[in-house]
Write a protein that holds these residues in place. Structure first.
Motif, PDB file in Angstrom:
ATOM      1  N   ALA A 180      34.854  26.544  41.668  1.00  0.00           N
ATOM      2  CA  ALA A 180      34.083  27.342  42.641  1.00  0.00           C
ATOM      3  C   ALA A 180      32.607  27.012  42.495  1.00  0.00           C
ATOM      4  N   GLU A 181      31.845  27.416  43.510  1.00  0.00           N
ATOM      5  CA  GLU A 181      30.381  27.292  43.437  1.00  0.00           C
ATOM      6  C   GLU A 181      29.818  28.654  43.075  1.00  0.00           C
ATOM      7  N   VAL A 182      28.853  28.644  42.175  1.00  0.00           N
ATOM      8  CA  VAL A 182      28.086  29.866  41.943  1.00  0.00           C
ATOM      9  C   VAL A 182      26.811  29.754  42.791  1.00  0.00           C
ATOM     10  N   VAL A 183      26.646  30.718  43.681  1.00  0.00           N
ATOM     11  CA  VAL A 183      25.501  30.692  44.595  1.00  0.00           C
ATOM     12  C   VAL A 183      24.641  31.916  44.305  1.00  0.00           C
ATOM     13  N   VAL A 184      23.335  31.684  44.170  1.00  0.00           N
ATOM     14  CA  VAL A 184      22.404  32.768  43.855  1.00  0.00           C
ATOM     15  C   VAL A 184      21.412  32.902  45.004  1.00  0.00           C
ATOM     16  N   TRP A 185      21.186  34.139  45.456  1.00  0.00           N
ATOM     17  CA  TRP A 185      20.189  34.350  46.515  1.00  0.00           C
ATOM     18  C   TRP A 185      19.288  35.514  46.170  1.00  0.00           C
TER      19      TRP A 185
ATOM     20  N   VAL B 214      25.497  40.078  36.031  1.00  0.00           N
ATOM     21  CA  VAL B 214      26.578  40.606  36.855  1.00  0.00           C
ATOM     22  C   VAL B 214      27.880  39.946  36.403  1.00  0.00           C
ATOM     23  N   THR B 215      28.959  40.726  36.406  1.00  0.00           N
ATOM     24  CA  THR B 215      30.260  40.153  36.041  1.00  0.00           C
ATOM     25  C   THR B 215      31.183  40.217  37.251  1.00  0.00           C
ATOM     26  N   LEU B 216      31.771  39.088  37.566  1.00  0.00           N
ATOM     27  CA  LEU B 216      32.685  39.006  38.712  1.00  0.00           C
ATOM     28  C   LEU B 216      34.075  38.648  38.227  1.00  0.00           C
ATOM     29  N   HIS B 217      35.070  39.276  38.818  1.00  0.00           N
ATOM     30  CA  HIS B 217      36.467  39.032  38.491  1.00  0.00           C
ATOM     31  C   HIS B 217      36.983  38.025  39.519  1.00  0.00           C
TER      32      HIS B 217
ATOM     33  N   VAL C 142      33.760  36.211  35.002  1.00  0.00           N
ATOM     34  CA  VAL C 142      32.628  35.299  34.828  1.00  0.00           C
ATOM     35  C   VAL C 142      31.358  36.152  34.856  1.00  0.00           C
ATOM     36  N   THR C 143      30.606  36.064  33.784  1.00  0.00           N
ATOM     37  CA  THR C 143      29.355  36.816  33.706  1.00  0.00           C
ATOM     38  C   THR C 143      28.202  35.857  33.992  1.00  0.00           C
ATOM     39  N   VAL C 144      27.411  36.219  34.979  1.00  0.00           N
ATOM     40  CA  VAL C 144      26.282  35.363  35.374  1.00  0.00           C
ATOM     41  C   VAL C 144      24.990  36.103  35.043  1.00  0.00           C
ATOM     42  N   THR C 145      24.105  35.422  34.356  1.00  0.00           N
ATOM     43  CA  THR C 145      22.773  35.967  34.089  1.00  0.00           C
ATOM     44  C   THR C 145      21.769  35.120  34.858  1.00  0.00           C
ATOM     45  N   VAL C 146      20.971  35.786  35.652  1.00  0.00           N
ATOM     46  CA  VAL C 146      19.961  35.057  36.431  1.00  0.00           C
ATOM     47  C   VAL C 146      18.587  35.373  35.851  1.00  0.00           C
TER      48      VAL C 146
ATOM     49  N   ARG D 133      27.226  34.891  44.167  1.00  0.00           N
ATOM     50  CA  ARG D 133      28.556  34.632  44.749  1.00  0.00           C
ATOM     51  C   ARG D 133      29.277  33.621  43.889  1.00  0.00           C
ATOM     52  N   ILE D 134      30.531  33.892  43.599  1.00  0.00           N
ATOM     53  CA  ILE D 134      31.384  32.850  43.026  1.00  0.00           C
ATOM     54  C   ILE D 134      32.543  32.720  43.992  1.00  0.00           C
ATOM     55  N   GLY D 135      32.585  31.596  44.692  1.00  0.00           N
ATOM     56  CA  GLY D 135      33.570  31.472  45.766  1.00  0.00           C
ATOM     57  C   GLY D 135      33.336  32.592  46.759  1.00  0.00           C
ATOM     58  N   ALA D 136      34.389  33.343  47.045  1.00  0.00           N
ATOM     59  CA  ALA D 136      34.266  34.409  48.033  1.00  0.00           C
ATOM     60  C   ALA D 136      33.817  35.729  47.411  1.00  0.00           C
ATOM     61  N   TYR D 137      33.812  35.816  46.087  1.00  0.00           N
ATOM     62  CA  TYR D 137      33.492  37.087  45.424  1.00  0.00           C
ATOM     63  C   TYR D 137      31.987  37.199  45.203  1.00  0.00           C
ATOM     64  N   ARG D 138      31.506  38.392  45.310  1.00  0.00           N
ATOM     65  CA  ARG D 138      30.051  38.555  45.230  1.00  0.00           C
ATOM     66  C   ARG D 138      29.679  39.914  44.665  1.00  0.00           C
TER      67      ARG D 138
END
Lengths: 314, 559
Positions: A272-277, A263-266, A230-234, A249-254
């Motif tokens: 899941a929730e995508v959380v941005v901080w 950022v790309t997360l495997h 999952v590639t997230v662009t903020v 964060r996507i679930g437990a992965y960050r």
């Protein structure tokens, strides 16, 4: 009034021996500690050091010298290797010369000697572990007895109290610590996804000196194996500019975004929730369903930054 | 064997030195006893009746800060002779450490230049608003004076060479139009007490002190007022008793005494009148430079003075208490920190670690337990920090608050966890494990050791919230960083007190009023020692300093 040499007092004076101060920290088994006491005369006499007999808790005694003076004297004592209340007895013999004598005096000091304290840290935990697969962590321990714990065992238990791993402490300290001896240990993740709880504790039974220990309980998220990227662009909601160095964060992965705000997360399948901080930004948590690789964009809104100097800047 | 050192009458023998010489102690004690007796004699009524005046001036002002300096200039401008005393070694009070934020409007020239429409009436209406907690409890008589004196005070500043940055900072508190301006920082860094921290207030007080001296006001530093001397028959204030370098003497005030001593925030007994929770562990912003010791209030209250508008101290809107921003040092108030360049550094001992992201720490109370969402900094946070934590011997106050973080948190914040950034003498600790960290925390306000397993449990529980993505205890948003990587740190982050928002009752001339509503003849109060309304910043000090100086100067002198 002319000042001359005060004539030496005559007669027999009492002497008093009293505790002045002792180390405030707990006194550990087998360690040396300081006590200070006053040996003084109520008339304010100052005399050459007199003999003082110290009887130690084990029964041994030694003779020392202490000044009869108006300031405290300090001694170093050694605590026995067994915990508990121990008593030291101090006896000052009668002394004197040239017509001035001081009577005997004595004092006892009872100290609650406590075991050494050891405690454990666990770090380098993965953000998440895959169910049924091995993973590595670092464990370390420190003791008030210093390197006495080198080569000792750390055991990891799961939440049911079953031993799931053990390792032997090395003899070098983890960087920047005073004396945290450490080792790596391999554990196997439970089969069920969720948050797994473990406890790491130091085995102290084989140590020469008694120890009290504090275990370190720690948790690790357990997930199914990651299958998709999952590639997230903020981006900044107002300017559209990418936001680098943003934690995603996507679930437990960050991970954190790069200069391009990406950022790309495997991650495993499922919801899941995508959380941005990012400090100074606010972004709503974004629920996603992961069934295939995907790319999402999240807009973060700048909030008035909580700048400590904001109150004062022009 | 026994050794002496210079650390006074301490019984600690953590080090190898024994610190007491009984003979030395007795000698010092005897000298102190003589001094105390001398002061007591000087303060007796007998001595007062035959008071000998070492010095005389028309107007005597206590405090060379943001209220005292304009009072001195205004009194001189109105023809009075002036003596100003200050307990500190330099002028400025808290104003010199201020950011220079000046809340002044009414339609003055700079507002006009920046196209801001304002009037004295609008200032008045804004600061008596019923729908804003900062103005709801104001004394409207005083606000009326404040409003009417805004433009003359602006003109006074310009006439006396004070420079303002020509920029609108924005409306604030209960104001509806932009009235906040910043003074220009003093040009000589050696004369700014915290020169690396944008202490714009230095440009205000240094310039006013320069003008006050130029105009003939005498400023006596390291002089402390011990009491107000009042005539037993007429009730008129005659002057003050002062101590300086161990000597006590009296200064006569022919026209008036102006209390511009600053507020009460640093006086534990005094501040607890308004909020019993504010026990000794809460430090005061601008210490150790100045202590808001309530000396003016107490001296006046000994003559029956009343306090005024005390609700303002506890409205929970203004900056009466603030979150510590620089952790790991004793005084970590918001924007103020003492760099090694500061003459105060020796006393402050550390600059502190500036927190940019509270996600990097967990805050615990003196029991080692979390108490609130660490990202918050509002009055609910302060109330949680000050809640009873179960100590049967200490029911008021919440004890120290410690920020706990790990090596990774320090790395993210780019903190250097060594002096001069931190103060290991009671305000910053490092350990190899969380349990060991708990045992290392020692501070005069930490009355009981933190149990290692309790702190470990608090951190383990929080780390579990990071795994779960949710803080089930205090709903801290998005818990993202575990505290796991050694070494571990504990940094003092107890809330710190700031503004005194209540003080002595005065009338519209700044004359102090007693408990019966009667003026104490010849006594004035201005600045944080004066009650009335709860505006943050410098303007109310300047306005009422001018009002007091003018009224006192115009009075008839004692003959």
């Amino acid at each position: 009034m002319s000042r001359g040499i005060t004539p030496r007092a005559q007669g027999v004076h009492p002497s008093t021996l009293a505790l002045f101060a002792r180390q405030e920290d707990p006194i550990r088994v087998g360690t040396q500690f300081d006590v200070a006491f006053d040996l003084s005369c109520p008339h304010g006499c100052e005399e050459e050091p007199v003999a003082l007999t110290l009887q130690e808790p084990g029964g041994a005694s030694r003779i020392m010298k202490a000044p009869l003076a108006n300031h405290p004297a300090q001694f170093e004592l050694t605590a026995p290797t067994e915990a508990g209340a121990h008593t030291w007895q101090f006896d000052v013999a009668p002394s004197g010369h040239d017509g001035l004598f001081h009577e005997a005096s004595s004092m006892s000091l009872t100290v609650d000697v406590v075991p050494h304290a050891a405690s454990v840290a666990v770090w380098a935990l993965p953000d998440a572990v895959i169910s049924g697969r091995p993973f590595n962590i670092k464990v370390g321990a420190t003791s008030t007895a210093g390197r006495a714990i080198a080569g000792q065992t750390i055991i990891i238990h799961d939440i049911d109290g079953e031993e799931v791993g053990r390792t032997t402490l090395g003899d070098t300290a983890w960087p920047d610590t005073v004396g945290l001896l450490w080792a790596e240990v391999e554990l196997r993740a439970p089969d069920q996804p969720g948050v797994a709880t473990f406890a790491a504790s130091l085995v102290v039974e084989r140590l020469k000196l008694p120890h009290e220990t504090t275990a370190c309980t720690f948790t690790v998220p357990v997930t199914a194996a990651p299958e998709h990227c999952v590639t997230v662009t903020v981006v900044d909601a107002t300017t559209g500019a990418p936001l680098p160095d943003t934690l995603v964060r996507i679930g437990a992965y960050r991970s954190t975004t790069g200069d391009n705000g990406m950022v790309t997360l495997h991650v495993p399948k499922g919801s899941a929730e995508v959380v941005v901080w990012k400090t100074g930004y606010d972004a709503p948590d974004c629920p996603i369903e992961i069934v295939a690789d995907k790319a999402i964009k999240i807009s973060a809104t700048a909030v008035p930054e909580d700048d400590p100097d904001a109150h004062w800047k022009g | 064997m026994a050794k002496n050192n210079n650390s006074g009458n301490s019984k600690s023998i953590q080090g190898k030195n024994i610190s007491v010489s009984r003979r030395g102690f007795l000698t010092r004690g005897a000298a102190a006893g003589v001094g105390a007796a001398a002061i007591a004699t000087a303060g007796s009524q007998e001595a007062e009746a035959q008071a000998r005046w070492a010095r005389t001036a028309d107007v005597v002002i206590i405090g060379a800060g943001v209220a005292g300096l304009p009072a001195a200039i205004t009194a001189r401008d109105n023809g009075a002779s002036v003596i100003v005393i200050d307990a500190n070694y330099d002028i400025g009070g808290r104003g010199i450490l201020s950011g220079g934020r000046l809340h002044i409007g009414g339609g003055h020239a700079l507002q006009q230049k920046l196209n801001v429409k304002d009037s004295a009436d609008q200032v008045f209406l804004d600061w008596i608003r019923h729908d804003h907690a900062d103005s709801r409890y104001s004394d409207r008589d005083l606000v009326r004076v404040f409003a009417d004196e805004n433009v003359p005070t602006y003109d006074f500043l310009v006439a006396n060479g004070v420079k303002l940055i020509e920029k609108l900072v924005g409306p604030e508190q209960s104001s509806t139009v932009p009235r906040t301006f910043l003074t220009v920082e003093w040009e000589n860094p050696a004369e700014i007490i915290a020169p690396k921290r944008q202490r714009n207030g230095s440009g205000l007080v240094r310039q006013l002190a320069l003008k006050a001296r130029e105009k003939g006001a005498e400023i006596l530093l390291k002089h402390r007022m011990t009491k107000i001397i009042r005539d037993g028959r007429s009730g008129r204030v005659q002057g003050i008793a002062v101590t300086a370098e161990g000597k006590t003497f009296n200064i006569r005030a022919l026209k008036g005494v102006i209390l511009a001593t600053g507020g009460h925030t640093g006086n534990v007994e005094f501040r607890r009148m308004f909020d019993p929770r504010l026990t000794e562990e809460y430090q005061q912003a601008c210490q150790p430079w100045v202590n808001q010791d309530a000396s003016g209030e107490i001296a006046a209250m000994e003559h029956g003075a009343a306090l005024w508008s005390t609700a303002n101290q506890t409205t929970e809107t203004a900056a009466a208490i603030t979150k510590t921003r620089h952790i790991g040092c004793q005084w970590g108030y918001s924007s103020l920190a003492y760099e090694p360049e500061s003459p105060m550094f020796k006393f402050a001992r550390a600059v502190g670690l500036t927190v940019k992201d509270w996600q990097n720490v967990v805050m615990v109370n003196d029991r080692g337990k979390r108490f609130w969402n660490e990202l918050s900094g509002d009055y609910d946070f302060f109330a949680a920090a000050m809640q009873w934590n179960g100590d049967p011997k200490k029911l008021n106050g919440g004890g120290p608050i410690w920020a706990i973080f790990d090596a990774e948190g320090a790395k993210r914040e780019k903190w250097i966890t060594q002096p001069p950034h931190v103060d290991p003498a009671g305000y910053f600790f490092q350990a190899d494990t969380i349990a060991e960290l708990a045992t290392k925390i020692k501070n005069p306000h930490q009355h009981r050791p933190i149990p290692g397993n309790v702190l470990q449990d608090s951190i383990t529980r929080f780390n579990g919230f990071v795994d779960a993505g949710k803080d089930a205890d205090f709903n801290r948003p998005k818990p993202v960083h575990k505290i796991a990587t050694p070494p571990f740190f504990a940094a003092w982050s107890t809330p710190i007190l700031h503004d005194a928002l209540t003080g002595l009752r005065t009338n519209t001339n700044s004359e102090v009023v007693d408990l019966h509503g009667k003026v104490i003849d010849g006594l004035y109060a201005a600045g944080e020692a004066q009650g009335g309304f709860s505006q943050h910043g410098l303007a109310r000090c300047l306005v009422f300093g001018r009002v007091a100086g003018r009224h006192a100067a115009k009075r008839r002198a004692i003959t």
